[in-house]
Structure formats: structure tokens, C-alpha cells
Motif scaffolding. Structure first.
Motif, short mmCIF file in Angstrom:
data_model
loop_
_atom_site.label_atom_id
_atom_site.label_comp_id
_atom_site.label_asym_id
_atom_site.label_seq_id
_atom_site.Cartn_x
_atom_site.Cartn_y
_atom_site.Cartn_z
N GLN A 14 27.68 11.32 43.49
CA GLN A 14 27.79 12.74 43.85
C GLN A 14 26.73 13.56 43.11
O GLN A 14 26.15 14.48 43.67
CB GLN A 14 29.20 13.24 43.52
CG GLN A 14 29.46 14.69 43.82
CD GLN A 14 29.14 15.61 42.65
OE1 GLN A 14 29.14 15.22 41.50
NE2 GLN A 14 28.86 16.85 42.97
N ARG A 15 26.45 13.23 41.87
CA ARG A 15 25.43 13.95 41.10
C ARG A 15 24.04 13.76 41.68
O ARG A 15 23.19 14.63 41.56
CB ARG A 15 25.46 13.49 39.65
CG ARG A 15 26.68 13.97 38.90
CD ARG A 15 26.66 13.48 37.48
NE ARG A 15 27.85 13.97 36.79
CZ ARG A 15 28.47 13.33 35.83
NH1 ARG A 15 28.02 12.15 35.41
NH2 ARG A 15 29.54 13.84 35.27
N CYS A 52 35.90 13.29 41.65
CA CYS A 52 34.55 12.81 41.94
C CYS A 52 33.61 13.98 42.20
O CYS A 52 32.51 14.02 41.68
CB CYS A 52 34.59 11.89 43.18
SG CYS A 52 32.97 11.44 43.82
N ASN A 53 34.07 14.94 42.96
CA ASN A 53 33.23 16.09 43.32
C ASN A 53 33.26 17.20 42.29
O ASN A 53 32.48 18.13 42.37
CB ASN A 53 33.66 16.63 44.69
CG ASN A 53 33.26 15.70 45.80
OD1 ASN A 53 32.11 15.29 45.89
ND2 ASN A 53 34.20 15.34 46.64
N VAL A 61 29.36 14.92 52.48
CA VAL A 61 29.69 16.15 53.20
C VAL A 61 28.52 16.55 54.09
O VAL A 61 28.71 16.94 55.25
CB VAL A 61 30.05 17.29 52.21
CG1 VAL A 61 30.20 18.61 52.92
CG2 VAL A 61 31.32 16.93 51.45
N GLY A 82 24.91 14.77 46.28
CA GLY A 82 25.73 15.88 46.73
C GLY A 82 27.18 15.50 46.97
O GLY A 82 27.58 14.36 46.76
N PRO A 83 27.97 16.47 47.42
CA PRO A 83 29.42 16.27 47.59
C PRO A 83 29.77 15.09 48.51
O PRO A 83 29.11 14.84 49.51
CB PRO A 83 29.90 17.58 48.19
CG PRO A 83 28.84 18.58 47.85
CD PRO A 83 27.55 17.82 47.77
N ARG A 87 31.40 9.56 41.14
CA ARG A 87 30.92 10.76 40.45
C ARG A 87 29.41 10.70 40.21
O ARG A 87 28.70 11.70 40.39
CB ARG A 87 31.67 10.91 39.14
CG ARG A 87 31.47 12.24 38.49
CD ARG A 87 32.43 12.39 37.31
NE ARG A 87 32.29 13.71 36.78
CZ ARG A 87 33.18 14.66 36.91
NH1 ARG A 87 34.30 14.43 37.55
NH2 ARG A 87 32.97 15.85 36.41
#
Length: 120
Positions: free
Chosen positions: A94-95, A118-119, A55, A98-99, A91
Motif C-alpha cells: 500500500q505504501r 493495511c490502508n 482502489v 496506493g490504497p 501495508r
């Protein structure tokens, strides 16, 4: 042992030179197969097995998530194949960074529901 040496010498070949040549040929063969079959260089050239669009751009250029090394540039991250399912890989990434706006595994994108997981 003397018979082997005498047979080799009967044809005019030095046993030591033949052994050295065979060893080198075998070494080059293994090196060539290693370069062809190695997944990391192939993944790096093609952009990766996994590709994630974030994102927002990340400052991370390299990170490890879900047991694989990710390379990121701006808002795009790529990595070679991992042993985990694509949703889990997404996932974990993402951690770390970020998103995630989109995530593909071997050219197949996660659907909207899995991307939300995932987000989430």
C-alpha cells in the motif's frame, strides 16, 4: 587406481565416458528438481501467493515491497510468498502503490479490520 581402470575395461566400458555420463545425469537431475521445486515460476503461473486489488490502477508494472517482487497490471498486483505476515506485506505494498481494495494470501482474504489496518 590401475585395478579400477582394468575392471572397467574388462567389461568393455571406458572409465572417462562413464564418469561423463554420470556427471551429466546428475546435472540433469539437479536441474529438473530445481525447476519443479522453485517457487517463483509456480507463483507466476498461478497468479501469485499474494494478490492485491488496488482502489485505483497503478502505473507501476514492477515494484518491491516487503522484500518480494510484485508484478502489477492495472489495478491487480501479485507476488510470491514472503517471510512476513500478510498484513505487513499488504501495508508495505500500500505504501508503494496506493490504497488496497482487497488482499489475499494463498487464497485467503484479509478481513475488513485487517484491510483497514493495511490502508491506515
Amino acid at each position: 587406481m590401475a585395478q579400477i581402470a582394468s575392471r572397467s575395461n574388462r567389461f568393455g566400458f571406458d572409465t572417462g565416458a562413464r564418469l561423463t555420463a554420470a556427471t551429466l545425469a546428475l546435472g540433469y537431475t539437479f536441474a529438473a528438481f530445481g525447476a519443479v521445486l522453485s517457487p517463483a515460476p509456480a507463483a507466476a503461473q498461478s497468479g501469485g501467493f499474494y494478490v492485491a486489488e488496488l482502489v485505483q490502477p497503478t502505473e507501476e508494472t514492477r515494484t518491491v515491497a516487503s522484500g518480494v517482487a510484485w508484478r502489477c497490471a492495472g489495478s491487480t498486483c501479485a507476488a510470491p510468498k514472503a517471510a512476513s505476515r500478510p498484513l505487513r506485506v499488504c501495508r508495505e505494498l500500500q505504501r508503494k502503490v496506493g490504497p488496497v481494495a482487497s488482499f489475499t494470501a494463498h487464497g485467503e482474504a484479509l478481513d475488513a479490520e485487517d484491510l483497514a489496518r493495511c490502508n491506515g
